[in-house]
Each structure stands twice: as structure tokens, then as C-alpha cells.
Design an enzyme around this catalytic site. Structure first.
Site, PDB file in Angstrom:
ATOM      1  N   LYS A 107      72.832  21.970  64.286  1.00  0.00           N
ATOM      2  CA  LYS A 107      73.438  21.500  63.038  1.00  0.00           C
ATOM      3  C   LYS A 107      73.976  20.076  63.153  1.00  0.00           C
ATOM      4  CE  LYS A 107      74.478  26.121  61.383  1.00  0.00           C
ATOM      5  NZ  LYS A 107      73.599  26.771  62.393  1.00  0.00           N
ATOM      6  N   ASN A 147      70.676  29.160  67.558  1.00  0.00           N
ATOM      7  CA  ASN A 147      71.437  30.401  67.596  1.00  0.00           C
ATOM      8  C   ASN A 147      71.242  31.145  68.902  1.00  0.00           C
ATOM      9  OD1 ASN A 147      72.159  29.830  64.972  1.00  0.00           O
ATOM     10  ND2 ASN A 147      70.575  31.111  64.070  1.00  0.00           N
TER      11      ASN A 147
END
Length: 324
Positions: A107, A147
Site C-alpha cells: 500500500k 498480505n
């Protein structure tokens, strides 16, 4: 990470956090006298100075990482993810720590939310330290990945909890793509950075990706429930796809097969050369993102999930598999 370090016969592992309840849980679960627990906060310079004294290696993972909460409280994200990280780097430098590895995220690349922006600035703090301290005995580097499956606050434990309660998994957008990697893979990258990093390096794990819809369906198949999804819409600050490395970074990176090493851009503020002659390297090619990464289908996701100890325990509790 602590378990992995203890398996390697280290002399002492210090755990610093502001959550004494989780530290107490770790103390009882690990039962190892080599672990020392420090209650403190990366936002507080003095607590970091005490915790890093006499330390050889620091792995900095403390962060505000929930995208929606950072959208509502962006200054809190800055205080922890940016200023707190600066405290970690500065105190490690003062105490002569050999290597600091800072945990970043996909991100941080093309950030559109406060969490990603704060993590991108954290990476800049690391790179700034490298530029201003070329002779430092403390090497500070970053690891960047997507993730980590079944990590705290991630989507897989949420889906499992919803399935356990008899509810359909809540999916924002079924075609949204995300990177998936195991905890072991994430720890291996940190260990590599500890040993091989140069100041300002960013190590990027080449993870596979999947759609959120396929991930939810795979979990429904594993737990033998109808593959029904509850579509709730995209949350604050979320992107359809995530990027682990920009095309500019890929053009400059060293390719080590399972990961990229993106070196520090060590140019100074004298841009005359690039104004008059230009930068000959260019940035042809494409980003490494979750849309063009190797895509996992539902059967492949199912097999990957079966390897997770937490999933195996859940399945065993439902008599769907025998726990190891």
C-alpha cells in the site's frame, strides 16, 4: 518471528509493544527465558532508546495498519508509522545496532490512503538515513510485501470467523486482487535483509495474487459450506489492485528469483547532470502488481490454505481434517 529467532539459538530476544496483555500471552505460550518483554511505544523516543541498548538487530513491525481507521485518524498513522519509525531508526543509530529491518507494505506504492502514505513516508525516512549517514555502522533497510495469510487483522481470520458463525463472508468487491504469502515466506525475507541488506535497500517479495472473491470461495469449499458471498462494497481508501514495485523500481532492481532488491537512489541534490543530459536508464516495462502477478485459482488457494496451522486447527475442530 520470535519463534523463528528462538529456533536459531539466539542469546536474547526483546519484544517491545504497548500491549502488556498480548505480551503476557506470549510469555505463557513461549515459556522461554531468552525473551525479554518491554512495555513501550515507538512514539516515545526514550522507551526506544532503552529497548535498543545492547541490541544487534531490530525488526520494526509496529504500525497502525487498518486502512479505514487510518483514513479517519491520519495524524495517528503519521505519529506511529512515520515519527515512530524515525525514533526506531535514530535510537538504533545511537546505540550502534548492526541492522534494522523495517516492515513496509504494497500500500506504500502509489498510495491512495493514509495508511499507505504513512508507510511510503516511513520508507523515505529509511532512505534519508542512508543518504545522510553513508559511514554509519547501522544498516537500515525495508522489506515490502502484501498480505501475510492469517496475520492479525487480515481478511482470512475474518472470513473464518464469519463462516464459523454461519454467515456468508463479507466481500468488498469479488474481482479486487491482493497478494498472498505465508508467514514463513515473510520471515525468510526479513532474515535475508538482516544479513545481506545495504543501507536504504528495499526488498520486495514476488508473491502470487488472487481475487478476494476466489479467496472467500476457497474458504467456503474448505469448510464445506455454500459458496455464498455478502457483497458490501469497497471501504474507505481501498484500491482495486495493489502494487509491490513500480516500473521505475523494477528497472533499477536486482532480480533474485523470489524477490527484488531495489537499491537506494544515492544521487545528491545536484540535478544539473540530469537536466542537461537526461537519465539514460529509463523505465520501460511495467509495474509488479496484483493484476499481473501469477494468479492463483480456487484449487490453488485451497491447497495453500491447507498448509496454514490456524486453518488446519479450525478444520480439525469441525472434523474436516486431522490436525498434525
Amino acid at each position: 518471528m520470535v519463534r523463528r529467532l528462538l529456533d536459531q539459538d539466539v542469546g536474547e530476544v526483546r519484544v517491545l509493544s504497548r500491549d502488556e496483555a498480548k505480551q503476557d500471552l506470549m510469555r505463557h505460550r513461549l515459556g522461554d527465558d531468552r525473551v525479554r518483554y518491554h512495555v513501550g511505544d515507538v512514539r516515545d523516543f526514550d522507551s526506544m532508546l532503552r529497548a535498543t541498548r545492547g541490541v544487534d538487530f531490530v525488526f520494526h513491525a509496529a504500525a497502525l495498519k487498518q486502512v479505514p481507521s487510518c483514513e479517519f485518524f491520519p495524524l495517528e498513522a503519521v505519529r506511529t508509522n512515520v515519527l515512530g519509525s524515525a525514533n526506531v531508526v535514530e535510537t538504533a543509530e545511537r546505540n550502534g545496532v548492526a541492522s534494522v529491518v523495517v516492515l513496509s507494505t504494497d500500500k506504500a506504492v502509489y498510495p491512495v490512503n493514509a495508511m499507505g502514505m504513512s508507510k511510503a513516508l516511513m520508507e523515505k525516512v529509511v532512505q534519508s538515513h542512508a543518504r545522510h549517514n553513508p559511514g554509519s555502522r547501522t544498516t537500515v533497510s525495508c522489506v515490502r510485501y502484501g498480505n501475510v495469510m492469517y496475520s492479525r487483522g487480515s481478511v482470512i481470520p475474518l472470513f473464518v470467523e464469519q463462516i464459523r458463525a454461519g454467515r456468508a463472508p463479507t466481500v468488498t468487491n469479488p474481482v479486487m486482487t491482493r497478494f498472498l504469502m505465508s508467514l514463513a515466506e515473510s520471515v525468510e525475507l526479513v532474515e535475508h535483509a538482516f544479513v545481506h541488506a545495504r543501507a536504504g535497500d528495499v526488498f520486495v517479495r514476488k508473491a502470487s495474487a488472487c481475487t478476494i472473491g476466489d479467496l472467500a470461495i476457497a474458504l467456503c469449499q474448505l469448510f464445506d459450506v455454500p459458496a455464498k458471498l455478502d457483497l458490501i462494497g469497497v471501504r474507505h481508501g481501498e484500491k482495486l489492485d495493489e502494487t509491490l514495485a513500480t516500473r521505475e523500481e523494477v528497472a533499477q532492481a536486482e532480480d533474485f528469483g523470489e524477490f527484488f532488491r531495489v537499491p537506494l537512489d544515492a544521487r545528491d541534490l545536484n540535478y544539473a547532470l540530469y537536466v542537461s543530459e537526461g537519465d539514460p536508464t529509463g523505465a520501460d516495462g511495467q509495474d509488479f502488481n496484483s493484476a499481473n502477478a501469477p494468479r492463483l485459482g480456487v484449487p490453488e488457494i485451497v491447497e495453500m490454505l491447507r498448509e496454514l496451522p490456524e486453518i488446519r486447527a479450525e478444520l480439525a475442530a469441525r472434523d474436516l481434517v486431522t490436525a498434525p
